[in-house]
Write a protein that holds these residues in place. Sequence first.
Motif, mmCIF file in Angstrom:
data_model
loop_
_atom_site.group_PDB
_atom_site.id
_atom_site.type_symbol
_atom_site.label_atom_id
_atom_site.label_comp_id
_atom_site.label_asym_id
_atom_site.label_seq_id
_atom_site.Cartn_x
_atom_site.Cartn_y
_atom_site.Cartn_z
ATOM 1 N N VAL A 169 0.845 -1.200 0.000
ATOM 2 C CA VAL A 169 0.000 0.000 0.000
ATOM 3 C C VAL A 169 0.882 1.252 0.000
ATOM 4 N N ALA A 170 1.884 1.264 0.877
ATOM 5 C CA ALA A 170 2.780 2.421 0.947
ATOM 6 C C ALA A 170 3.547 2.594 -0.359
ATOM 7 N N GLN A 171 3.944 1.504 -1.001
ATOM 8 C CA GLN A 171 4.583 1.608 -2.310
ATOM 9 C C GLN A 171 3.644 2.270 -3.322
ATOM 10 N N GLY A 172 2.375 1.859 -3.308
ATOM 11 C CA GLY A 172 1.421 2.446 -4.237
ATOM 12 C C GLY A 172 1.217 3.926 -4.003
ATOM 13 N N VAL A 173 1.164 4.345 -2.725
ATOM 14 C CA VAL A 173 1.038 5.773 -2.420
ATOM 15 C C VAL A 173 2.265 6.535 -2.921
ATOM 16 N N GLY A 174 3.453 6.012 -2.635
ATOM 17 C CA GLY A 174 4.672 6.667 -3.093
ATOM 18 C C GLY A 174 4.741 6.765 -4.608
ATOM 19 N N ALA A 175 4.341 5.697 -5.284
ATOM 20 C CA ALA A 175 4.349 5.718 -6.750
ATOM 21 C C ALA A 175 3.372 6.741 -7.296
ATOM 22 N N ALA A 176 2.186 6.841 -6.685
ATOM 23 C CA ALA A 176 1.184 7.799 -7.163
ATOM 24 C C ALA A 176 1.623 9.235 -6.926
ATOM 25 N N VAL A 177 2.402 9.482 -5.880
ATOM 26 C CA VAL A 177 2.921 10.816 -5.622
ATOM 27 C C VAL A 177 4.019 11.171 -6.618
ATOM 28 N N ALA A 178 4.910 10.209 -6.906
ATOM 29 C CA ALA A 178 6.079 10.499 -7.741
ATOM 30 C C ALA A 178 5.795 10.432 -9.227
ATOM 31 N N ALA A 179 5.007 9.454 -9.673
ATOM 32 C CA ALA A 179 4.895 9.162 -11.102
ATOM 33 C C ALA A 179 4.379 10.327 -11.950
ATOM 34 N N PRO A 180 3.326 11.059 -11.541
ATOM 35 C CA PRO A 180 2.856 12.146 -12.410
ATOM 36 C C PRO A 180 3.892 13.238 -12.639
ATOM 37 N N SER A 181 4.832 13.397 -11.699
ATOM 38 C CA SER A 181 5.845 14.440 -11.846
ATOM 39 C C SER A 181 6.915 14.072 -12.856
ATOM 40 N N THR A 182 7.071 12.799 -13.187
ATOM 41 C CA THR A 182 8.136 12.409 -14.115
ATOM 42 C C THR A 182 7.923 13.036 -15.481
ATOM 43 N N LEU A 183 6.767 12.800 -16.065
ATOM 44 C CA LEU A 183 6.497 13.330 -17.399
ATOM 45 C C LEU A 183 6.380 14.846 -17.360
ATOM 46 N N ALA A 184 5.814 15.398 -16.297
ATOM 47 C CA ALA A 184 5.702 16.845 -16.176
ATOM 48 C C ALA A 184 7.084 17.497 -16.118
ATOM 49 N N LEU A 185 8.034 16.886 -15.426
ATOM 50 C CA LEU A 185 9.391 17.433 -15.351
ATOM 51 C C LEU A 185 10.106 17.351 -16.696
ATOM 52 N N ILE A 186 9.831 16.313 -17.472
ATOM 53 C CA ILE A 186 10.398 16.246 -18.819
ATOM 54 C C ILE A 186 9.890 17.397 -19.667
ATOM 55 N N VAL A 187 8.577 17.647 -19.614
ATOM 56 C CA VAL A 187 7.993 18.745 -20.387
ATOM 57 C C VAL A 187 8.597 20.078 -19.964
ATOM 58 N N ALA A 188 8.830 20.276 -18.658
ATOM 59 C CA ALA A 188 9.369 21.541 -18.174
ATOM 60 C C ALA A 188 10.861 21.682 -18.453
ATOM 61 N N THR A 189 11.602 20.581 -18.419
ATOM 62 C CA THR A 189 13.052 20.631 -18.577
ATOM 63 C C THR A 189 13.475 20.801 -20.021
ATOM 64 N N PHE A 190 12.823 20.096 -20.929
ATOM 65 C CA PHE A 190 13.229 20.089 -22.336
ATOM 66 C C PHE A 190 12.310 21.021 -23.121
ATOM 67 N N GLN A 191 12.799 22.257 -23.331
ATOM 68 C CA GLN A 191 12.014 23.252 -24.047
ATOM 69 C C GLN A 191 12.114 23.087 -25.562
ATOM 70 N N ASP A 192 13.243 22.569 -26.056
ATOM 71 C CA ASP A 192 13.395 22.321 -27.483
ATOM 72 C C ASP A 192 12.524 21.138 -27.886
ATOM 73 N N ALA A 193 11.763 21.301 -28.991
ATOM 74 C CA ALA A 193 10.789 20.282 -29.377
ATOM 75 C C ALA A 193 11.460 18.956 -29.713
ATOM 76 N N THR A 194 12.609 19.002 -30.397
ATOM 77 C CA THR A 194 13.289 17.759 -30.780
ATOM 78 C C THR A 194 13.819 17.033 -29.552
ATOM 79 N N GLU A 195 14.462 17.787 -28.644
ATOM 80 C CA GLU A 195 14.970 17.173 -27.422
ATOM 81 C C GLU A 195 13.827 16.601 -26.585
ATOM 82 N N ARG A 196 12.723 17.350 -26.536
ATOM 83 C CA ARG A 196 11.585 16.875 -25.757
ATOM 84 C C ARG A 196 11.033 15.582 -26.341
ATOM 85 N N ALA A 197 10.959 15.508 -27.676
ATOM 86 C CA ALA A 197 10.453 14.292 -28.315
ATOM 87 C C ALA A 197 11.334 13.093 -27.985
ATOM 88 N N ARG A 198 12.646 13.300 -27.998
ATOM 89 C CA ARG A 198 13.550 12.191 -27.669
ATOM 90 C C ARG A 198 13.399 11.778 -26.208
#
Length: 503
Positions: free
Chosen positions: A131-160
């Motif tokens: 249960v605790a693993q699932g809570v931790g995963a739900a807290v962390a996982a949505p930020s992964t893709l959001a951080l990629i979008v915020a970090t990679f401003q160039d469209a080609t780099e973001r696509a990769r």
Amino acid sequence: MSENTLTTPVSSVAVASSAQQRSSVQPPPRARHPLALAVILTCQLMVILDATVVSIALPGIQHALGFSSAGLSWVMNIYSLTFGGLLLLGGRAGDVFGRRRLLASGIALFTLASLAGGLATTPTELLLARVAQGVGAAVAAPSTLALIVATFQDATERARAIGLFSAMSAGGATVGLILGGLLTSWLNWRWVMFINVPFGLAVTLLAPRVIQEPPRQGGRLDLAGAATATAGMVALVYGFIRAATVGWGTPLTVGCFAAAVLLLAGFVLIERRVGQPLLPLFLLTDRVRAGGYAAMLLVAAAMFGMFFFITQYLQNGLGLSPMQAGFAFLPLAVPIFAGARLAPRLVPRFGARPFLLGAPLLLLTGLLLLTRVDAHTHYASGILPSMLFFGFGAGFTMVPLSLTILSSVRPEISGAASGTLQTMQQAGGALGTAVGITAFTRATSHPSGTGPAAQHATLAHGVSMAMTCSAALVLVAFVVLATLVRPPRPARPARAQEPLGRS
């Protein structure tokens, strides 16, 4: 409906965020991008593979801790239930409190829970750790893709970067099967938990140092929306789990689905009225994006169904050891990663639509080959070719689909958008397993005999019927992609951007 190309940076993103970024944080140094991406991808791989790495260790867990047959299924299900139920809340919390902070905090909790799970001495202790693993995963996982979008401003780099992220999402389940087979064969079941600890510590320590915190959105959490969304998603996922184990027509199963419909309908009504919604509904009013989310759910359902039943067939039908069964998935994992690496380079040249129409046909071909499984099927002639088709199909589907969904999403709502995308994957996994188990149970309810040969034939027939259901799910996804998801060709000039309120 948004018509931004996948190869052109979204100008509205720059307009909306440039002033805020200058006033609060400096753009992340490009030299840190590779290390930041490695940390983000490690986080994603951890939370995805944990859904399958435990599956091969289940016999050892049952023997060591004394689980009943019914209780053993909850080692898997309770993680999916908690993870899927809290993803939308985790996505919005990242937008409000800081995505890097949520990623590091979620992985820290996930790591501690993994350590506790590896040290568990009773079924209750292990289930609480899951249960605790699932809570931790739900807290962390949505930020992964959001951080990629915020970090990679160039469209080609973001696509990769999104390509690698999609490879982790699609291939993480197969990596989990391989890793689980190795760990249970060489060591014991506890190491499928302990393996998370060193990687989790690395992510927790490195994230604040190499990942730039995007500007926070401020505001308050939509508590009423969070309550109805979480309860609705838990009811939905639990309904699928119940359907898979006791049937679709039992009162509790029907009650779970009815409650899910009512709660999620209430969630939509709440989101239409609040000023800072948990899920901005305009994410779903765009036909291309809504169709992409629906297709992601269906493709994930087919993939998880395939993983579940082919794992069973390899071990119980062909008699492979856990390690052999894990390595039998290599021909699936390698094409997934190859396709995910090639797709970001090809989509800017040819557009996403050729891949969104062609790659699902490869998935469908692989599944149709698996519907031919019978008592005389061998790995090399009956399973291997289907894995190759399925692997390339998954690799060339997930990346263009993720790019299409996220191409016009503004950074300030990327947490909600990525949380929704991963919610579709988790709900799809529960759906695919439930549908497949229903078909498998009906197909094997009247075995033709009791000897080993008859049992093998019955198992093969059940797997064949389950793969027929997975193929049907991919076919529906193909229809959705063909009729609703029409991203523009890259050769078209960029059209005027939509107002910021209608990303």
